[in-house]
Design a protein around this motif. Structure first.
Motif, PDB file in Angstrom:
ATOM      1  N   GLN A  84      60.554  10.161  51.632  1.00  0.00           N
ATOM      2  CA  GLN A  84      60.966   9.280  50.539  1.00  0.00           C
ATOM      3  C   GLN A  84      61.024  10.012  49.211  1.00  0.00           C
ATOM      4  O   GLN A  84      61.825   9.684  48.348  1.00  0.00           O
ATOM      5  N   SER A  85      60.162  11.049  49.056  1.00  0.00           N
ATOM      6  CA  SER A  85      60.268  11.804  47.808  1.00  0.00           C
ATOM      7  C   SER A  85      61.185  13.019  47.990  1.00  0.00           C
ATOM      8  O   SER A  85      61.179  13.928  47.168  1.00  0.00           O
ATOM      9  N   LEU A  86      61.938  12.997  49.098  1.00  0.00           N
ATOM     10  CA  LEU A  86      62.958  14.008  49.374  1.00  0.00           C
ATOM     11  C   LEU A  86      62.398  15.426  49.434  1.00  0.00           C
ATOM     12  O   LEU A  86      63.086  16.385  49.111  1.00  0.00           O
TER      13      LEU A  86
ATOM     14  N   GLY B  37      51.709   2.901  57.202  1.00  0.00           N
ATOM     15  CA  GLY B  37      50.482   2.960  56.425  1.00  0.00           C
ATOM     16  C   GLY B  37      49.211   2.757  57.200  1.00  0.00           C
ATOM     17  O   GLY B  37      48.170   2.533  56.620  1.00  0.00           O
TER      18      GLY B  37
ATOM     19  N   GLY C  50      61.184   2.970  48.168  1.00  0.00           N
ATOM     20  CA  GLY C  50      59.771   3.183  48.464  1.00  0.00           C
ATOM     21  C   GLY C  50      58.959   3.613  47.259  1.00  0.00           C
ATOM     22  O   GLY C  50      57.793   3.291  47.163  1.00  0.00           O
TER      23      GLY C  50
ATOM     24  N   ARG D 206      56.740   9.799  56.107  1.00  0.00           N
ATOM     25  CA  ARG D 206      57.480   8.838  55.297  1.00  0.00           C
ATOM     26  C   ARG D 206      57.428   9.203  53.818  1.00  0.00           C
ATOM     27  O   ARG D 206      58.445   9.193  53.132  1.00  0.00           O
ATOM     28  N   LEU D 207      56.233   9.546  53.346  1.00  0.00           N
ATOM     29  CA  LEU D 207      56.111   9.820  51.917  1.00  0.00           C
ATOM     30  C   LEU D 207      56.912  11.051  51.525  1.00  0.00           C
ATOM     31  O   LEU D 207      57.604  11.054  50.505  1.00  0.00           O
TER      32      LEU D 207
ATOM     33  N   VAL E  33      46.107   4.788  50.024  1.00  0.00           N
ATOM     34  CA  VAL E  33      46.768   3.695  50.732  1.00  0.00           C
ATOM     35  C   VAL E  33      48.256   3.964  50.582  1.00  0.00           C
ATOM     36  O   VAL E  33      48.689   4.354  49.498  1.00  0.00           O
ATOM     37  N   ILE E  34      49.051   3.823  51.654  1.00  0.00           N
ATOM     38  CA  ILE E  34      50.455   4.162  51.435  1.00  0.00           C
ATOM     39  C   ILE E  34      51.331   2.928  51.408  1.00  0.00           C
ATOM     40  O   ILE E  34      52.538   3.011  51.509  1.00  0.00           O
TER      41      ILE E  34
ATOM     42  N   ASN F 162      54.581  10.247  43.967  1.00  0.00           N
ATOM     43  CA  ASN F 162      54.400  11.226  45.027  1.00  0.00           C
ATOM     44  C   ASN F 162      52.936  11.294  45.441  1.00  0.00           C
ATOM     45  O   ASN F 162      52.056  11.294  44.602  1.00  0.00           O
ATOM     46  N   PRO F 163      52.697  11.352  46.762  1.00  0.00           N
ATOM     47  CA  PRO F 163      51.318  11.326  47.232  1.00  0.00           C
ATOM     48  C   PRO F 163      50.488  12.512  46.716  1.00  0.00           C
ATOM     49  O   PRO F 163      49.310  12.349  46.453  1.00  0.00           O
ATOM     50  N   GLU F 164      51.127  13.690  46.565  1.00  0.00           N
ATOM     51  CA  GLU F 164      50.350  14.850  46.087  1.00  0.00           C
ATOM     52  C   GLU F 164      49.813  14.548  44.694  1.00  0.00           C
ATOM     53  O   GLU F 164      48.676  14.841  44.350  1.00  0.00           O
TER      54      GLU F 164
ATOM     55  N   ALA G 230      61.460   8.419  44.351  1.00  0.00           N
ATOM     56  CA  ALA G 230      62.502   8.381  45.364  1.00  0.00           C
ATOM     57  C   ALA G 230      63.761   7.728  44.809  1.00  0.00           C
ATOM     58  O   ALA G 230      64.877   8.165  45.107  1.00  0.00           O
TER      59      ALA G 230
END
Lengths: 518, 294, 245
Positions: free
Chosen positions: A219-221, A206, B176, A215-216, B61-62, B33-35, B180
């Motif tokens: 993690q969301s495959l 981060g 996470g 990573r993101l 922020v992740i 999900n970040p998107e 996920a």
């Protein structure tokens, strides 16, 4: 035992790993793993994903560049101050250098990720956190290497110049800088590669850059998106490694011939200088912020005795076991693959690309992938750390095999020995000492790095540290940091002692032009 | 010499100036999900900017911890926190205010899900005690500091006598994020997991869950969760009454206006309501019990 | 030029130099003979200031060797040593190595500039010409040169240093006979007034052209005379094993 034998022996680590395997394997995520590798062939080309990956890559590169630069500046200054020779010149005695050397061991003892998490608390959300997090431990490392190199240089030309009446500093620069320079250049280039890897890793936790995307999306495959980032990163990493290697070879003695190479150096410096400005803007670096925004967490119970009440024995022994197994695995992989595959023509390219892949995937990501088929625990952590470092060690091995004097193996091959045998007898013996000494150094790095795989439940100090940080339990953080630092300093001393024995006093370092035995 | 030149370059490099005019920096814990987060908070930023007449910027922020730290340090002005992170943030930041929560947040739940093929014979249950059937299974939480993905599930597991070390491998995994967790349990990488009920329901509605592979085992009792937390100094920085204007802007989001409707839909809420601070006392005590708040 | 009075340098078992006195006048070229371990190198190290003898006095150019670093450096700048192992900087070019002789009188800027670009080529060319090397070598890295060439570069560095007192430690050791003769000739020419030369060697057959010969044995002066008057008995005594530790 012959040096080559010592090189092959670490393969025994497979025994405990194989023993661990049946109790931790499961087939639940085999599908996912397959999907992951298949996705490599079709990375997502969606403009938005691509743009995000490129932007992340830009930030990672900017962090790497600035932190590298800062670490070189810190390192050169620290190196000069902690060199006995320079100390003698400046103050007429050696103890100031010894004191500074000890002090510099402290920033070195913590992994850049830990620095990042600590600085995040002190400096807040800003990208200079990542830059400083890498620059501090790297700077201390460069300082140590510079000082060691400086003190190991032949002093006779220096003596000759001083006894001809030259002032101390002039003599120092003329007699010692030229032999030191190619080593520093070579080491500096290697540090840049390391900085890129570290910047990627910090992103995963981060602190900005492409690591976050990796990573993101993992993690969301979203494997296709993962591979968009991975391919971009691979391209940059490969390019950087090639350019650095090429420059290292070209500038073996950059000061010797004035003119062309000097101009090239200046041109490169200008290029870097020009790159620095946009990267500073990308990172929104500003010195005012670094200067003014220090702030300690409120009521930091730094020395509260309660925090020291931890089950140290299992924590430390798990950390050490993890380090030992990973280091042995990292050492064993490449030599054995070479021996097994060397008669085959595609062996080199295969090993090179596997190595690149291993270096490319940061250990926490590999560990997450491992969780698709392994239960959380020691094994995925060992594999993740071991494979990543095998990629780094393997590259050094291949390079030093290429750089070695091949007359001995030629003679053996002409006498009818097969490629495997000549590699074992002539090749490995020639490079083994260098390889093992790099391995010892790497083990020392792995000890610090063991904290990054806390994610997959490997246990040990790293997990406790990450958990305390996420609970804002400062009372636990400080003791763990202290114990960790002491442990890594002891590890460093042990690795140094081993390398010194191995090389009988002569200590080539990782990143220097491949050195072969004494 | 090289360092010398570099030193010069450093000195000459024109570095970006500190942000000149006041910007309202908003953020959120990265639980999806970040998107999706980027899309959602991009919309929130422009909506708030239009309504309040100040610059609003979304700072992604992740990491949950980083969000709390950023808030404590004053780098973030308005953050969409989870129950636990919100309490952590307010405990560390004197003067911080709870502005609003969604209609669903006061009575929030987690769901325990399981992989159907892997756990044949395990059927949904209604008694908390049956959570002990998860002993020895490969189990994943969401993020370490998630309320609905970790804290409350771990709390209810403990009530049923299941400790983290009882899971297969001696410890649970941390996927996470809620998405996920669904994906990992659905694929079989984990046999069971726990997540935010609201995310589960909305993925179910979107048809993103393969119900032949995943089933819900148990729903937890309710607890308060997500809420907007703002810095206490906003009035000083943006003018008197700014905090209440900001709160009104959030509370006034309505499904009649297209952009606001989109925001509400992405939040999975009908509207935002006021959040009484007292309700988080239970979260705080659970947090302290499990060592996430010291 | 050089005046040593009662110099004693202690060693592990016996003194490396014992109550040694020696004077050198401008224009004098002195050969230093003696078996291995007799103290020749120590004597040269005392002469160029590498070793400060605990007993006895060293006078350079009529002044006592100073203890103040700056003054001492100014004195040392006029003494040039041709080391047995040359002590050149392998990583630099020929020209940069020649210029390394000027460090004592150069400013900081010139020192740094020398590391990056050519400095005063004309003077370097002259120095190279004096030692009969082609000026085309100026830009060559030192490690491409042959042993003989390197030795000449080292001598040229002394010229660039503009040293008055030349000290040479067994410069002929690894050269074949004709080459050794030519090099000796060169050094003898360089050692003419106003300079002076003190040269240690192992070849009693090459003493022609020296003004004096000094015999050193166990750190003590055995003889100090003109080469013409040197007898084989002297040499026998010098190299005899009797009385050696």
């Amino acid at each position: 035992m012959t040096p080559a034998g010592q090189m092959l022996l670490p393969v025994l680590v497979l025994l405990p790993l194989l023993w661990l395997l049946p109790q931790s394997i499961h087939s639940g995520g085999l599908d996912l793993l397959l999907q992951f590798w298949l996705a490599a062939l079709q990375p997502s080309l969606d403009p938005q994903v691509l743009l995000s990956a490129l932007r992340g890559l830009g930030i990672t590169l900017a962090i790497a560049l600035w932190s590298w630069l800062l670490s070189l500046l810190l390192g050169c200054a620290g190196g000069l101050l902690s060199s006995g020779l320079v100390s003698q010149l400046l103050w007429g005695c050696q103890w100031p250098a010894a004191v500074i050397k000890r002090l510099l061991a402290l920033p070195r003892s913590l992994h850049e990720l830990l620095w990042g998490l600590i600085l995040l608390q002190l400096l807040g959300l800003q990208s200079s956190v990542a830059v400083l997090a890498i620059a501090l431990p790297y700077g201390a490392l460069v300082a140590r290497v510079t000082a060691d190199q400086l003190d190991a240089l032949p002093v006779r030309p220096l003596e000759a110049l001083s006894s001809a009446g030259a002032p101390a500093w002039s003599a120092l620069f003329t007699a010692l800088l030229p032999p030191l320079w190619p080593q520093l250049l070579s080491y500096g280039g290697y540090r840049l590669e390391c900085a890129l890897r570290s910047a990627t890793l910090l992103g995963i936790f981060g602190l900005g850059g492409i690591g976050a995307d990796l990573r993101l999306s993992l993690q969301s495959l979203q494997f296709h998106q993962v591979w968009t980032s991975l391919w971009c990163l691979a391209l940059v990493m490969l390019l950087l490694e090639r350019v650095v290697r090429w420059l290292q070879q070209r500038w073996q003695h950059p000061l010797a011939s004035v003119g062309q190479r000097g101009r090239e150096l200046v041109a490169l410096l200008l290029c870097l200088g020009v790159l620095l400005i946009p990267s500073a803007q990308l990172l929104e670096l500003s010195w005012q912020q670094i200067g003014t925004r220090w702030q300690w967490p409120q009521a930091l119970p730094l020395w509260d005795i309660a925090g020291w009440n931890q089950p140290w024995l299992p924590l430390i022994s798990t950390t050490l076991l993890l380090t030992l197994l990973s280091a042995l695995l990292a050492l064993a992989i490449t030599p054995w693959l070479l021996v097994l595959l060397c008669p085959w023509k595609g062996c080199r390219p295969l090993l090179q690309s596997l190595g690149l892949l291993a270096r490319l995937l940061p250990p926490p990501l590999t560990a997450l992938l491992m969780l698709f088929v392994l239960k959380p625990g020691l094994l995925p952590a060992v594999l993740a750390l071991g494979l990543h470092n095998a990629g780094i060690l393997g590259r050094l091995l291949l390079e030093s095999l290429d750089a070695r004097d091949c007359r001995a193996s030629q003679a053996l091959q002409l006498a009818g020995a097969g490629p495997r045998r000549s590699l074992l007898v002539a090749g490995f013996n020639a490079v083994a000492r260098g390889y093992l000494s790099f391995g010892a150094y790497r083990a020392d790095v792995i000890l610090r790095e063991s904290v990054v795989v806390g994610l997959v439940g490997a246990g040990g100090l790293g997990v406790l540290l990450l958990e305390s940080l996420s609970s804002f339990a400062w009372i636990d953080v400080v003791p763990v940091l202290v114990v960790y630092a002491v442990l890594t300093l002891m590890g460093e001393a042990a690795a140094d002692a081993y390398r010194r024995r191995l090389l009988q006093g002569h200590l080539p370092l990782e990143g220097f032009k491949p050195a072969i035995g004494p | 010499m090289r360092s010398l030149l570099f030193g010069l370059a450093v000195l000459l490099a024109p570095v970006a100036p500190v942000l000149a005019s006041e910007v309202l920096r908003i953020s959120a814990i990265p639980d999806q999900n970040p998107e999706r987060l980027n899309r959602l908070y991009g919309l929130v930023a422009s909506e708030l900017s239009d309504q309040l007449g100040v610059k609003v910027r979304y700072m992604p922020v992740i990491d949950y911890t980083a969000a709390v730290t950023g808030f404590r340090r004053g780098d973030l002005d308005l953050v969409w926190f989870g129950g636990l992170t919100g309490v952590q943030a307010r405990l560390q930041t004197p003067g911080a205010l709870v502005l609003a929560q969604r209609d669903v947040d006061a009575r929030f739940r987690s769901v325990f899900i399981a992989n159907r093929p892997a756990l044949q014979g395990l059927t949904p249950f209604s008694s908390i005690d049956e959570l002990s059937k998860l002993k020895g299974k490969r189990f994943s939480f969401g993020s370490e500091s998630s309320t609905s993905g970790r804290l409350m599930p771990q709390f209810f597991l403990a009530k049923a006598g299941v400790q983290p070390k009882d899971f297969s491998g001696g410890q649970p995994g941390f996927s996470g994020s809620h998405d996920a967790t669904i994906a990992l349990v659905q694929s079989g990488a984990y046999e069971a997991g726990a997540l935010n009920e609201q995310v589960w329901e909305s993925r179910l509605k979107e048809g993103k869950v393969d119900t032949s592979k995943v089933l819900v085992l148990w729903r937890t009792p309710t607890y308060p969760d997500y809420h907007w937390v703002a810095q206490g100094n906003l009035n000083k920085r943006f003018g008197a009454g700014f905090t209440s204007k900001l709160q009104q802007a959030l509370l006034n989001l309505s499904p009649d206006q297209p952009r606001q409707a989109q925001v509400l839909e992405l939040f999975g809420a009908k509207r935002f309501i006021k959040a009484p601070v007292e309700q988080y006392a239970s979260i705080e005590s659970v947090g302290r019990q499990l060592g996430k708040i010291r | 030029m050089l005046d040593l009075r009662g110099v004693t340098v202690p060693g592990r078992q016996r003194p490396r130099l014992h109550a040694l006195s020696l004077q050198l006048k401008p224009g004098e070229r002195v050969a230093l003979l003696g078996p291995s371990g007799s103290g020749k190198s120590t004597l040269l190290a005392v002469a160029n200031g590498l070793i400060t003898p605990p007993q006895g006095r060293v006078l350079w150019f009529g002044e006592p060797a100073s203890r103040r670093p700056q003054l001492r450096r100014r004195q040392q700048a006029r003494i040039g040593t041709l080391w047995q192992d040359l002590r050149l900087v392998d990583e630099l070019s020929v020209q940069q190595n020649l210029n390394a002789g000027c460090l004592a009188r150069w400013s900081w800027g010139q020192v740094l500039l020398n590391l990056f670009s050519a400095q005063d080529s004309q003077a370097c060319r002259l120095a190279l010409a004096r030692v009969e090397l082609d000026h085309g070598l100026l830009m060559q890295p030192l490690d491409r040169l042959s042993g003989g060439q390197r030795q000449r570069v080292a001598i040229a560095r002394l010229l660039r240093q503009d040293a008055q007192l030349l000290l040479a430690d067994e410069p002929l050791a690894q050269l074949d006979p004709p080459l050794a003769r030519r090099l000796l000739q060169l050094l003898l020419e360089l050692g003419q007034a106003p300079r002076a030369l003190l040269l240690s060697l192992h070849r009693p057959d090459l003493l022609e052209g020296f003004d004096r010969v000094i015999g050193l044995r166990c750190g003590e002066l055995l003889f100090d005379q003109a080469p013409a008057s040197l007898t084989s008995a002297d040499l026998q005594q010098l190299y005899s094993t009797q009385g050696q530790p």
